[in-house]
Write a protein that holds these residues in place. Structure first.
Motif, PDB file in Angstrom:
ATOM      1  N   THR A 158      -8.449  -5.157  -0.248  1.00 30.72           N
ATOM      2  CA  THR A 158      -9.577  -4.296  -0.609  1.00 30.72           C
ATOM      3  C   THR A 158      -9.936  -3.321   0.502  1.00 30.72           C
ATOM      4  OG1 THR A 158     -11.056  -6.081   0.127  1.00 30.72           O
ATOM      5  CG2 THR A 158     -10.605  -5.927  -2.236  1.00 30.72           C
ATOM      6  N   GLN A 189      -5.517 -11.381  -8.762  1.00 28.04           N
ATOM      7  CA  GLN A 189      -5.962  -9.989  -8.906  1.00 28.04           C
ATOM      8  C   GLN A 189      -7.472  -9.918  -9.099  1.00 28.04           C
ATOM      9  OE1 GLN A 189      -3.913  -6.946  -9.631  1.00 28.04           O
ATOM     10  NE2 GLN A 189      -5.753  -5.721  -9.919  1.00 28.04           N
ATOM     11  N   THR A 234       0.803  -1.218   0.000  1.00 27.49           N
ATOM     12  CA  THR A 234       0.000   0.000   0.000  1.00 27.49           C
ATOM     13  C   THR A 234       0.837   1.271   0.000  1.00 27.49           C
ATOM     14  OG1 THR A 234      -0.186   0.027   2.424  1.00 27.49           O
ATOM     15  CG2 THR A 234      -1.857  -1.213   1.195  1.00 27.49           C
ATOM     16  N   LEU A 266      -9.242  -8.549  -5.781  1.00 27.45           N
ATOM     17  CA  LEU A 266      -9.210  -7.103  -5.945  1.00 27.45           C
ATOM     18  C   LEU A 266     -10.275  -6.598  -6.907  1.00 27.45           C
ATOM     19  CD1 LEU A 266      -5.340  -6.495  -6.083  1.00 27.45           C
ATOM     20  CD2 LEU A 266      -6.882  -6.110  -4.162  1.00 27.45           C
ATOM     21  N   ASP A 267     -10.303  -7.134  -8.133  1.00 33.50           N
ATOM     22  CA  ASP A 267     -11.169  -6.569  -9.156  1.00 33.50           C
ATOM     23  C   ASP A 267     -12.627  -6.987  -9.023  1.00 33.50           C
ATOM     24  OD1 ASP A 267      -8.884  -5.455 -10.144  1.00 33.50           O
ATOM     25  OD2 ASP A 267      -8.585  -6.946 -11.725  1.00 33.50           O
ATOM     26  N   TYR A 318      -7.835  -1.322   1.808  1.00 35.87           N
ATOM     27  CA  TYR A 318      -6.913  -0.196   1.695  1.00 35.87           C
ATOM     28  C   TYR A 318      -7.158   0.535   0.370  1.00 35.87           C
ATOM     29  CZ  TYR A 318      -4.773  -3.384   5.075  1.00 35.87           C
ATOM     30  OH  TYR A 318      -4.571  -4.237   6.124  1.00 35.87           O
ATOM     31  N   PRO A 319      -6.565   1.711   0.189  1.00 32.16           N
ATOM     32  CA  PRO A 319      -6.710   2.428  -1.083  1.00 32.16           C
ATOM     33  C   PRO A 319      -6.215   1.580  -2.255  1.00 32.16           C
ATOM     34  CG  PRO A 319      -5.790   3.860   0.600  1.00 32.16           C
ATOM     35  CD  PRO A 319      -5.821   2.494   1.194  1.00 32.16           C
ATOM     36  N   PRO A 320      -6.750   1.787  -3.447  1.00 34.24           N
ATOM     37  CA  PRO A 320      -6.340   0.995  -4.616  1.00 34.24           C
ATOM     38  C   PRO A 320      -4.843   1.101  -4.876  1.00 34.24           C
ATOM     39  CG  PRO A 320      -8.300   2.292  -5.107  1.00 34.24           C
ATOM     40  CD  PRO A 320      -7.813   2.757  -3.776  1.00 34.24           C
ATOM     41  N   LEU A 321      -4.269  -0.008  -5.329  1.00 30.88           N
ATOM     42  CA  LEU A 321      -2.843  -0.025  -5.638  1.00 30.88           C
ATOM     43  C   LEU A 321      -2.593   0.705  -6.955  1.00 30.88           C
ATOM     44  CD1 LEU A 321      -2.002  -3.765  -4.828  1.00 30.88           C
ATOM     45  CD2 LEU A 321      -1.753  -1.779  -3.331  1.00 30.88           C
ATOM     46  N   ASN A 331      -0.939  -3.091 -11.050  1.00 26.89           N
ATOM     47  CA  ASN A 331      -1.538  -4.406 -10.897  1.00 26.89           C
ATOM     48  C   ASN A 331      -0.671  -5.274  -9.991  1.00 26.89           C
ATOM     49  OD1 ASN A 331      -3.801  -3.954 -12.486  1.00 26.89           O
ATOM     50  ND2 ASN A 331      -2.789  -4.638 -14.365  1.00 26.89           N
TER      51      ASN A 331
END
Length: 355
Positions: free
Chosen positions: A177, A287, A143, A291-292, A179-182, A185
């Motif tokens: 998820t 991913q 992060t 995440l997605d 935390y703020p988006p990375l 990728n």
């Protein structure tokens, strides 16, 4: 020949949770395993069964009291005592026979970056057949660019210090998820390629890194990591069956278990799966899963779990005499037989439907 995992990582990386989860997973696939606790500061009542415990040899509390040491110094002293009494450890391991052994090591990073005690103990274990180091890092390091670079340096230094087959693992990948988006990728972080793209992110994180000696230092650090070309990462969500299976396949290859385990043959279902690469997960799939499209996957697994529970319920009712007299909710009280997971029951603690 015995096999096992030497589990290391900084505090909070999930070593004890991993040891407990891996022990349950190994039981689920039919591999007998034991856990050896080498951390004198571990929880007095760990969440896994301990077959051999360093606290039977030395007491951290006694060391701190008698030698006026703090917690870190006491752990270092305890590991030096273990190094001096390595025969005690070897004798205990002989008593475990051909069990697959999980070694839960202390979290003080100096033990696996520059202090010699743990290194020497692991070298003796290597001669017995226990040679794969599993280095855990909390995926939270992704992060912040500065944390990620620190994790790279820690992993690289550990690999150079221990000189053993080494697998770096980003744990708690299912928490990303929160935390703020990375900015990149997931494969950018796991494959550790083209780290120059990370330099502008370091400047954004802290303007003090822009220009001058800090910029030169950052460039030198990323070039150092890339030139060695040793560090890469696997990912893990410890409560996810597929994630555990993929990591276990990688560990078995690194340690040689896949090519001739303690059973003395290469024809088990698990070993065939390892050789064929069955069960491995691509980082792009990780991913997508965590995440997605996590909510979609969670909903899909929930539906599959419910459908499997219904199938098992119908099969149970159909196999019992007088099934018309059985209450509708019979057999739904829980337990391993009512697990919604194919192949591995929830009583083993590894369940993709826990979400």
């Amino acid at each position: 020949m015995p096999f096992g995992q030497l589990i290391i990582g900084p505090p909070g990386s999930g070593k004890s949770t991993y040891a407990a989860g891996m022990h349950q997973f190994l039981s689920a696939i039919g591999r007998k395993s034991s856990i050896v606790n080498l951390d004198p500061a571990n929880d007095p009542t760990p969440n896994y069964p301990v077959s051999l415990d360093i606290r039977d040899l030395v007491s951290l509390e006694s060391i701190m009291r008698d030698d006026a040491l703090g917690p870190n110094g006491g752990v270092l002293y305890a590991l030096e005592e273990l190094e001096e009494n390595a025969e005690w450890l070897e004798e205990g391991l002989r008593g475990l026979g051909e069990d697959y052994v999980l070694f839960d090591c202390p979290g003080q990073v100096e033990l696996f970056t520059h202090h010699g005690a743990l290194r020497n103990v692991l070298f003796r274990l290597q001669k017995l057949g226990y040679r794969v180091v599993v280095n855990l890092l909390d995926s939270y390091v992704l992060t912040l660019p500065s944390l990620y670079v620190s994790g790279l340096l820690l992993s690289l230094r550990t690999m150079l210090q221990l000189e053993l087959p080494h697998i770096n693992v980003l744990t708690k990948i299912d928490n990303l998820t929160k935390y703020p988006p990375l900015p990149f990728n997931l494969d950018f972080y796991t494959e550790v390629q083209d780290l120059s793209y990370l330099l502008p992110k370091l400047t954004e994180e802290a303007p003090v890194f822009a220009g001058g000696k800090f910029e030169a230092l950052n460039n030198a650090v990323v070039e150092l990591v890339e030139e060695f070309g040793l560090v890469s990462f696997e990912t893990l969500a410890v409560e996810d069956k597929k994630s555990m299976m993929s990591l276990m396949l990688m560990i078995d290859k690194a340690g040689g278990y896949a090519f001739g385990g303690a059973e003395g043959a290469n024809d088990t279902i698990w070993q065939v799966a390892v050789r064929e690469g069955i069960g491995t997960i691509d980082v792009r799939d990780v991913q997508e899963r965590w995440l997605d499209a996590r909510e979609d996957f969670d909903e899909k697994e929930r539906r599959e779990a419910e459908e499997e529970a219904e199938r098992r319920q119908k099969a149970m009712e159909g196999s019992l005499p007088g099934q018309s007299d059985i209450p509708e909710d019979a057999g739904r009280s829980g337990g391993a037989d009512s697990s919604p997971v194919d192949g591995i029951s929830s009583s083993n603690g590894v369940d993709t439907a826990q979400r």
